[in-house]
Design an enzyme around this catalytic site. Sequence first.
Site, PDB file in Angstrom:
ATOM      1  CD  GLU A 115      -2.544  -1.193   2.704  1.00 14.14           C
ATOM      2  OE1 GLU A 115      -2.669  -0.154   3.365  1.00 14.14           O
ATOM      3  OE2 GLU A 115      -3.021  -2.279   3.072  1.00 14.14           O
ATOM      4  CE  LYS A 117       5.082   4.901   6.978  1.00 13.18           C
ATOM      5  NZ  LYS A 117       4.703   6.245   7.385  1.00 13.18           N
ATOM      6  CG  ASP A 119       4.221  12.308   5.356  1.00 11.74           C
ATOM      7  OD1 ASP A 119       4.031  11.971   6.541  1.00 11.74           O
ATOM      8  OD2 ASP A 119       5.159  13.039   4.986  1.00 11.74           O
ATOM      9  CD  GLU A 196      -1.550   8.535   7.825  1.00 11.56           C
ATOM     10  OE1 GLU A 196      -1.950   7.605   8.559  1.00 11.56           O
ATOM     11  OE2 GLU A 196      -0.490   9.140   8.013  1.00 11.56           O
ATOM     12  CE1 TYR A 246      -7.254   8.200  -1.282  1.00 12.95           C
ATOM     13  CE2 TYR A 246      -6.450  10.009   0.079  1.00 12.95           C
ATOM     14  CZ  TYR A 246      -6.875   9.520  -1.144  1.00 12.95           C
ATOM     15  OH  TYR A 246      -6.925  10.352  -2.224  1.00 12.95           O
ATOM     16  CE  LYS A 343       8.972   6.191   7.398  1.00 16.25           C
ATOM     17  NZ  LYS A 343       9.734   6.968   8.306  1.00 16.25           N
ATOM     18  CB  CYS A 437      51.056  15.850  -6.404  1.00 16.46           C
ATOM     19  SG  CYS A 437      49.901  15.149  -7.595  1.00 16.46           S
ATOM     20  CB  CYS A 440      53.206  13.356 -10.054  1.00 20.47           C
ATOM     21  SG  CYS A 440      53.142  15.038  -9.404  1.00 20.47           S
ATOM     22  CB  CYS A 455      49.954  19.084  -8.482  1.00 23.75           C
ATOM     23  SG  CYS A 455      51.376  18.231  -9.171  1.00 23.75           S
ATOM     24  CB  CYS A 460      51.192  16.253 -12.397  1.00 14.70           C
ATOM     25  SG  CYS A 460      50.091  15.192 -11.455  1.00 14.70           S
TER      26      CYS A 460
HETATM   27  S1  IVH Z   1      -0.921   0.350   8.597  1.00  8.45           S
HETATM   28  C1  IVH Z   1       0.619  -0.426  13.058  1.00  8.45           C
HETATM   29  N1  IVH Z   1      -0.999   1.396   6.217  1.00  8.45           N
HETATM   30  O1  IVH Z   1       2.149   5.271   8.891  1.00  8.45           O
HETATM   31  C2  IVH Z   1       0.147   0.761  12.320  1.00  8.45           C
HETATM   32  N2  IVH Z   1      -0.224   2.742   8.006  1.00  8.45           N
HETATM   33  O2  IVH Z   1       4.696   5.192  10.247  1.00  8.45           O
HETATM   34  C3  IVH Z   1      -0.642   0.273  11.181  1.00  8.45           C
HETATM   35  N3  IVH Z   1       0.343   5.018   7.358  1.00  8.45           N
HETATM   36  O3  IVH Z   1       0.805   5.295  12.089  1.00  8.45           O
HETATM   37  C4  IVH Z   1      -0.589   1.151  10.116  1.00  8.45           C
HETATM   38  N4  IVH Z   1      -0.184   4.845   5.243  1.00  8.45           N
HETATM   39  O4  IVH Z   1      -0.605   6.417  10.274  1.00  8.45           O
HETATM   40  C5  IVH Z   1      -0.701   1.580   7.510  1.00  8.45           C
HETATM   41  N5  IVH Z   1      -1.196   2.213   4.079  1.00  8.45           N
HETATM   42  C6  IVH Z   1      -0.881   2.413   5.346  1.00  8.45           C
HETATM   43  C7  IVH Z   1      -0.413   3.639   5.829  1.00  8.45           C
HETATM   44  C8  IVH Z   1      -0.082   3.762   7.166  1.00  8.45           C
HETATM   45  C9  IVH Z   1       0.268   5.654   6.177  1.00  8.45           C
HETATM   46  C10 IVH Z   1       0.835   5.653   8.604  1.00  8.45           C
HETATM   47  C11 IVH Z   1       0.032   5.278   9.818  1.00  8.45           C
HETATM   48  C12 IVH Z   1       1.046   4.823  10.829  1.00  8.45           C
HETATM   49  C13 IVH Z   1       2.310   5.379  10.274  1.00  8.45           C
HETATM   50  C14 IVH Z   1       3.519   4.605  10.740  1.00  8.45           C
END
Ligand code: IVH
Length: 611
Positions: A115, A117, A119, A196, A246, A343, A437, A440, A455, A460
């Site tokens: 999935e 991740k 932010d 998130e 999401y 990451k 150097c 040389c 040098c 050289c």
């Molecule tokens: S699963 C045990 N899936 O990343 C926590 N987390 O660095 C289970 N996050 O606190 C999280 N996208 O807020 C999961 N597809 C995703 C995610 C996700 C972002 C965040 C989440 C978590 C943090 C950890």
Amino acid sequence: MNKTEGKKRIDKLRQEIDFHRYNYHVLDKETMDPFILDNLKSELFKLENDYPDLITPDSPTQRVSGEVSEKFQKSTHSIPMISLFDAFSEIDMYDWQERNSNYLKRDFKPNYYCELKLDGLALNLRFEKGVLMLGATRGNGKVGENITTNIKTINSIPLKLRIPKSQELKDIGLKSDEIEELFYLIEEGIIEVRGEVVMSKKTFNEINLRNRQNDKAELANPRNAVAGSLRQLDSKVTASRNLDFYAYDIILSTDNRILERGEVIRKRDVADKLAGILGFRILKDNNVCKNLEDVFKFYSKVEEKRDNLPMEIDGVVVKVNDLKMWNVLGIVGKAPRYMMAYKFSAEKAATKLHDVIWQVGRTGALTPIAVLEPVKVGGTTISRSTLHNLDEIKRLGVKKGDTVIVERSGDVIPKIVEVLKDLRLGEEKEIKTPNTCPMCSGRVEKTGDEVAIRCLNKDCFAVNLRSISHFVSKSALDFDGLGPKLIEQFIENGLIKDASDLYSIKKEDLLSLERFGEKKADNILELIRKKEEASLSSIIYALGVRHVGQETADLLAKLFKENNHKNNYKITDISDYFSKLDEEELEEIEDIGPKVSSSIKEYFKDTGTQK
Ligand code: IVH
């Protein structure tokens, strides 16, 4: 690193991490880039993994981040909202898989659900009998903040669950008894959806533009922006931020029992599809991968499209797809064994400076090159970086053995931007400037107010190689087909000493060289002949005279032409002419000062016909 050294490093890392944590979370001062702090935490985690008996309960690795604010009512989570372990490389990912195999005492190479991740900020939504009753932040993992009123302003969060059609559930692979149970849970039970909250890059930029215009502080990143938007006492402010949600997890319960993972919903990819059916936004990029190699392909693809996504992501979360295995694998310390945050590497990273070597440039300048512990910066692993010159070493105050921050911006080569002096153990060594150097062994000198050491040996090898390589390079005369390897071969075999010698190479000279036949020799001679007709000012520029850039080269070409009325010029004519001029004559040209004229004089003093 042995255990004693490991312990020293661990102590230093803990101190440093804790110092910046305190500044950020208590004093509201960001004294270290969060990415760099992550790097240090990850190094600490690895060291503690190597020496588990050195783990202490107060180590920063044992912390579940997040504090509970007094502003909102507290809300205890039905099951804790834990954290994730981080991986930064394929090796980290293989190590994770191996750790799980060791834990299970069998070869464990499962399917993974990958999935994006996101932010943003984690949120837990509680639906009772299908109706949204609570929205809570993660807080300290056990207790969060009740922000129900605010999250109700987020349009992608349904206020009640969508009732699916049986066929939709069949289509995602649920069996009749599972479908029946699910209907019961939606209508009579409790369904928690975790996910998130994110802010789009567009909204983030708009807010920052407005803040700039109103002389207000800019938001550091979308994550902070989401946190700020959600923890508002006035929900209207939250509403104005266009946040999105999401889903990434579903927990099912009756009113007296939390169902085990794998009960009713057996796979993570099915749970994700179910979230979509219940009325949540899900990410269409999420995908099942058969093995780690597929995970790496997924990761690269996502990294490529990262900039084009509407919201910030900072990696990929890789989850064991079989939910029953989640119970078996369980949790260790602060995070589950069954998933991993893989990451993206940042544009900055902390690493160790092992050594400094000195490289000789085409003007004879010695450049210090840092030899680094390999580290991923902006997607590529780097192990070298330039330190530019002595002044830069002094400015940074860097020593061998230091922990340094390397940064890359755009396509520029990475450079050391900071030294983490607080991590010193007292064993770091001064960087010595060389007396001779490195190529040389000739004499080196630092002249006047110049920052470079040079040098002084005209012959050289390294200086000649680089100066001729510059002459033939794309940015100078562009001898396409005559690269540094060939130049090196010509110098080694005594065919050339400087760029002008290129024009007197004969066919038999070339044929005497290794790997040279008739055809290759003819091609090279033809290439050189063509370049003899290059414009005068490009030839002068290509010579690589110190302080002579393209503009000064144009001025010198003009002067030469005024005094030499020929149609074709040879490089030897140029050398002849300039070797006979004195500095005053050169300085008569507007824009040429003493620095440039003495450099021109120096360059041509040993050339020309008197050579
Ligand atoms: S699963 C045990 N899936 O990343 C926590 N987390 O660095 C289970 N996050 O606190 C999280 N996208 O807020 C999961 N597809 C995703 C995610 C996700 C972002 C965040 C989440 C978590 C943090 C950890």
